[in-house]
Write an enzyme that holds these catalytic residues in place. Structure first.
Site, PDB file in Angstrom:
ATOM      1  N   TYR A   1       0.781  -0.928   0.024  1.00  0.00           N
ATOM      2  CA  TYR A   1       0.061   0.044  -0.036  1.00  0.00           C
ATOM      3  C   TYR A   1       0.781   1.166   0.019  1.00  0.00           C
ATOM      4  CZ  TYR A   1      -4.212   2.976   1.276  1.00  0.00           C
ATOM      5  OH  TYR A   1      -4.997   3.897   1.493  1.00  0.00           O
TER       6      TYR A   1
ATOM      7  N   PHE B   1      -7.703  16.396 -26.742  1.00  0.00           N
ATOM      8  CA  PHE B   1      -8.169  15.141 -26.777  1.00  0.00           C
ATOM      9  C   PHE B   1      -9.391  15.032 -26.127  1.00  0.00           C
ATOM     10  CE2 PHE B   1      -8.210  10.769 -25.156  1.00  0.00           C
ATOM     11  CZ  PHE B   1      -8.693   9.960 -26.403  1.00  0.00           C
ATOM     12  N   ASP B   2     -10.420  14.095 -26.533  1.00  0.00           N
ATOM     13  CA  ASP B   2     -11.828  14.149 -25.862  1.00  0.00           C
ATOM     14  C   ASP B   2     -11.882  14.265 -24.320  1.00  0.00           C
ATOM     15  OD1 ASP B   2     -10.884  11.369 -25.736  1.00  0.00           O
ATOM     16  OD2 ASP B   2     -12.670  10.779 -26.888  1.00  0.00           O
TER      17      ASP B   2
END
Ligand SMILES: *Cc1c(COP(=O)(O)O)cnc(C)c1O
Length: 427
Positions: A40, A92-93
């Site tokens: 983690y 970009f989209d």
């Protein structure tokens, strides 16, 4: 439905929907998957990735995230908000969407050469520097961010020159505006710089990347492209420690703790390796050779595309192939559907269908281009596949005048092309 995103993968023969996350990882990367450690906090693979990022891009701060749009989500709301503007050579989209989700407006500012698909010039992805300065003067301190997309995906995978990067950087410095690289194709762009910009013909790909990133302040990256992993993203901040603190806070809220950023340890490990594999010049040469082969077959057939062919795919000029279909009936989407029907090839629209509606008026926007994109996955297809693609396009060209346009029967508000339903317009 007539939406290629709804097809099942197993119903597709040659899948050119995207080059994102569809590359074949190498034996070395797969070995890395086995070696990655799952911690983690503070795992070995995390530190390996930081070292790779610092080494290649020369940035002090590197943050993994789960993909490119996650980097955009984490970063953009720290830089722009309601009433602000972001300017790019071309958004970009998802990048455009995250500017809009942050409440700001996205303005495209690509050189006008990009708008003529048949015009062969070396750096069609460049920012229009004069227009950029005019826009900054017009909007004043409302311009919160400039984004340089390398290569320029929406303009057809077209490269940005080092000189253009220097010019844009100088303007951003002059007006005190942060400059962010949208870095998905950091290596392909560097390959083009080496091929096409005299000054760099003897430079290494790595040196070109380091110089180019040196002109920016930060980057967001989808690692699913040039870093050849199936999932992953990066965010880099050159030296602004205070900004990076805020990036870390957002990462913890949206992605997970900073030392994994929404990824598994094995993903961090294969990404650290993939960042380097993407720099291999022999591989880049073979990859671009594939694009050139397919392009040469289309040249012979008189099918036009954004030329010269881009770094990650071929963008067919659907406006030229289907001149009877107006932009609001989505010619590039019509061609994508036809390619699937003809030979089980999946491609996608990079045109008015993808662009969507004006967020203020709700009216359909008219895209500068109507491209059907054939994105080429990395290390996956062979020349025989490209022959099938060329034959399919030639067959479609023969019956082009019979192909219908489409209308949308349902659409969501943002990024509609992923989910919308369409139907053919029978006249
Ligand atoms: C793919 C891509 C993104 C978004 O990345 P994801 O990993 O798909 O979220 C952003 N910008 C460019 C230029 C891209 O090609």
């Amino acid at each position: 439905m007539y939406n290629v995103f709804n097809l099942k993968g197993e119903d597709v023969y040659i899948d050119l929907l995207t080059d994102s996350g569809t590359g074949a990882m190498s034996d070395v990367q797969w070995a890395g998957v086995m070696r990655g450690d799952e911690a983690y906090a503070g795992g070995r693979s995390y530190f390996k990735l930081l070292e790779a990022g610092k080494d290649i891009f020369g940035y002090e701060f590197i943050q993994p995230v789960h993909q490119g749009r996650a980097a955009e989500k984490v970063l953009f709301n720290l830089l722009v908000g309601p009433g602000k503007y972001a300017i790019s050579n071309m958004f970009f989209d998802t990048t455009r969407a995250h500017v809009e989700i942050a409440g700001a407006r996205a303005i495209d500012c690509v050189v006008k050469e990009a708008l003529d698909p048949t015009l062969r010039v070396p750096f069609k992805g460049n920012m229009d520097v004069e227009k950029l300065e005019e826009l900054i003067k017009e909007h004043g301190d409302k311009v919160g961010l400039v984004v340089m997309t390398i290569t320029n995906n929406s303009a057809g995978g077209q490269p940005v020159s080092m000189q253009n990067m220097r010019d844009v950087s100088a303007i951003c410095t002059k007006y005190g505006i942060p400059l962010c690289i949208d870095a998905a194709r950091y290596a392909e762009n560097a390959y083009f710089v080496k091929q096409r910009e005299e000054e760099f013909k003897n430079s290494t790909i790595k040196d070109i990347i380091k110089e180019m990133f040196g002109y920016a302040d930060m980057f967001t990256m989808s690692a699913k492209k040039d870093a050849i992993v199936n999932m992953g993203g990066l965010l880099g901040v050159k030296n602004d420690k205070e900004l990076f603190q805020r990036v870390k806070a957002n990462t913890i809220s949206f992605e997970g703790f900073t030392t994994y950023g929404g990824l598994s340890g094995r993903d961090l490990e294969s990404l650290a390796l993939g960042l380097y594999e993407g720099l291999d010049e022999a591989y880049l040469q073979y990859r671009y050779g594939q694009m050139e082969y397919l392009a040469s077959r289309l040249d012979d057939a008189g099918i036009t595309y954004q030329a010269p062919v881009g770094g990650h795919g071929l963008f067919i000029d659907a406006k030229a192939l289907l001149p009877h279909i107006p932009y609001y009936e989505f010619p590039a989407q019509a061609l994508a559907i036809e390619l699937y029907k003809e030979a089980g090839i999946r491609s996608c629209d990079i045109g008015s269908y993808m662009l969507g509606n004006d967020p203020d008026t709700g009216e359909q926007l008219k895209s500068e281009f109507e491209f059907t994109r054939l994105a080429i996955p990395r290390r996956v297809y062979t020349q025989a596949h490209f022959d099938v693609v060329a034959e399919a396009l030639i067959a479609i060209k023969e019956r082009a005048d019979k192909i219908p346009g489409y209308r949308i029967t349902w659409e969501p508000a943002i990024l509609r092309h992923f989910q919308a339903s369409l139907e053919p317009i029978v006249k």
